[in-house]
Write an enzyme that holds these catalytic residues in place. Sequence first.
Site, PDB file in Angstrom:
ATOM      1  N   CYS A  93       0.851  -1.211   0.000  1.00 27.57           N
ATOM      2  CA  CYS A  93       0.000   0.000   0.000  1.00 27.57           C
ATOM      3  C   CYS A  93       0.878   1.250   0.000  1.00 27.57           C
ATOM      4  O   CYS A  93       0.617   2.210  -0.735  1.00 27.57           O
ATOM      5  CB  CYS A  93      -0.908   0.025   1.240  1.00 27.57           C
ATOM      6  N   ASP A 506     -17.755  51.660 -20.460  1.00 26.76           N
ATOM      7  CA  ASP A 506     -19.091  51.096 -20.621  1.00 26.76           C
ATOM      8  C   ASP A 506     -20.009  51.828 -19.638  1.00 26.76           C
ATOM      9  O   ASP A 506     -19.570  52.217 -18.557  1.00 26.76           O
ATOM     10  CB  ASP A 506     -19.052  49.601 -20.311  1.00 26.76           C
TER      11      ASP A 506
END
Length: 809
Positions: A93, A506
């Site tokens: 593992c 804008d």
Amino acid sequence: MLEAVKVSDTKQTILRISGMTCAACANRIEKGLSKLEGVTEANVNFALEKATVTYEPDKVSSAQMEERIEKLGYSTVKEQIDFQLTGMTCAACANRIEKGLSKMPGVASASVNFALETAHVEYNPSEVSADDMIHKVEKLGYGASAKGEQASRNTDHRQKEIKRQKQKFIVAAILSLPLLWSMVGHFSFTSWIWVPDLFVNPWFQLILATPVQFIIGGQFYIGAYKALRNKSANMDVLVALGTSAAYFYSLYLTLKSLGSSHHMVEMYYETGAVLITLILLGKLFEALAKGRTSEAIKTLMGLQAKMALVIRDGEEMMIPVEEVVVGDTIVVRPGEKIPVDGEIIEGHSSVDESMLTGESIPIEKQAGAHVFGATLNKNGALKMRATKVGKETALAQIIKVVEEAQGSKAPIQRIADKISGIFVPVVIGIAVVVFFIWYFWATPGDFANALEKLIAVLVIACPCALGLATPTSIMAGSGRAAEAGILFKGGEHLEATHRIDTVVLDKTGTVTKGKPELTDVIIEGMEEAEFLRLVGSAEKNSEHPLAEAIVIGIQEKEILIPASDTFEAIPGYGIRAVVEEKQVLIGTRRLMEQYSINAAHAFTQMDELESKGKTAMLVAIDGRYAGIVAVADTIKETSKEAIARLKQMNIEVIMITGDNRRTAEAIASEVGIEHVLAEVLPEGKAEEVKKLQSDGRKVAMAGDGINDAPALAVANIGIAMGTGTDVAMEAGDITLMRGDLNSIADAIYMSHRTMANIKQNLFWALAYNSLGIPIAAAGFLAPWVAGAAMALSSVSVVLNALRLQRVKL
């Protein structure tokens, strides 16, 4: 299309580098990385000690880049982390986890201890995070959590390097002091200074000078060897050549003095030793000052909350902020920092967002409002749902943008790079010529005098100041801007902004708030409270943004709005509702005409409101005209002042909008804008910017919406309002966290100040070398004075850059 061509995706990585001593080192690494197949761009920042590399991952890996850097004689610095693992049952593992982690891009090494159930990983944080590694382990079927409070332990190599250089300097200073003492004492005008007999003994001087030359000064020999091995030259070559010449000539004289009864006062041991000591002192000051240029990043990182109080399975638990996941419910008490980005689900409070926006006034927050990690909850308890954690939070994104800006290279730096790339070989050539002029012509046969002039030229000409001139200013300037809520995405944008002569704004969300508000209430024949109560009730069922603005405006007047009995939306006309058995009509002139309401006398007032850019609606109650309600996207409080500031800076301001011309011009005249581009479709905004550019203008476009993104990308500088959409911020070169137009003026001003600072640094660095070399060649500088001047020049450049951190915005 005859054949499909595979286009490689590019990635960007940041490598931390140690071992660079001057700009020539940075240039060498940059060239070395650029030659690797698959590397499209490499920028090496000498001041930050970082390489930013854009590459094609299918052609080259970060491991190959690190290998190339090490081949060039430098090393890369990694971060380290320890994990506590769960679920392992055997050594197989452990091997599986180790291999899995090792294969991850950005992981240099991984070591798993099965007995202790721990993993130790060295990694590059720009490519992989602790969370990525935890997910990898979980994918393999195991569990992992970062050990300790610090999820990623940054081995601060700069602090270690400062400590090491400090120790070296102290030892060098102790050993060099007797040598300096003996040198000062042998001048005719300092003959009154007592010098111990031992200090002028050549063998004693040899014992003191040797460890300084080869042990403490060993770093210069190693650096010079690596540079010459790679067919280039840097500061180390100059220092090694100059100090070695002094040391070995003195050693020759010492050996020659064998059998002689008197001390040789013409020794030059102190030249090499004192030079090395002074250079170490200069490097120490430089490192300390360079550390201060990245204070903005450290400050931002320090703002992050360390712990979070979350509710899981009905229980409150305090966990490290790194363990918070999207969807967690978090409790934030008064006076606490909000740990991550999220949405309030319960509670009401004011939140101090000054660290994010620079705006000092706390903002009221309630259910549905968005909050950001590291902002401060002032006075009420809040319950929130986490929406962004880790690298996704607003603060993490800001840190990333600032780091990238500080690590990028401004075009002006290329000048310094080209100069420093050829500087060292040229200086060595000049030094050799100076030596021969003095030895064969100025003072024929005086080898010691000619050698002294050669050493002085080699030392005075070190290009350190030139290499530091630009990056330190970029770091300090972008850091100061970030503190004011102005995020430059790169050094090139910080440089380009000062050339802007036209700003295109804008309208909606940039000049205006982008959110309609109830502005005017005109009533005829009834009480205001009653009028607003009926209007509010009628509009409450509408989903239209204007209806929402009316309802919010009425609620702010603390008028209770009852439920309506019936409601009907009449598309293109308005609404009809029954409230407390009274028929309420709200809408256009045509709606009044349709229901035979006599409202002709109010049309003049309506026209007047519309000429000011407002949307006016007529109201009739029980078949009689009752008044007008007007709604408008109101102008931001600071817009007029900001536009006046831009005009004072000789910048032309143009407003662009899709609105009709009458509304647009009404807004423009209110804020002082003379030039308006109205009724422009979203796709047409980019075309309008291109038209301005074709006239030779340098255009900055400021916007906040998705429809502004193409224009932001086309403009010389795209400025995204931080209060807008993510798309706009992605397309912009600068993000203004406040959404305040004053920040545009601040950004341009900061760019001007930074460029002026860079030019000052480059001028003084070049002037220093241009003046220093002939002065040293003419014999007016002793080598140790040249060394002190060289160290001072680097420190002065960094200190000049640090002045940017005190710029008032």
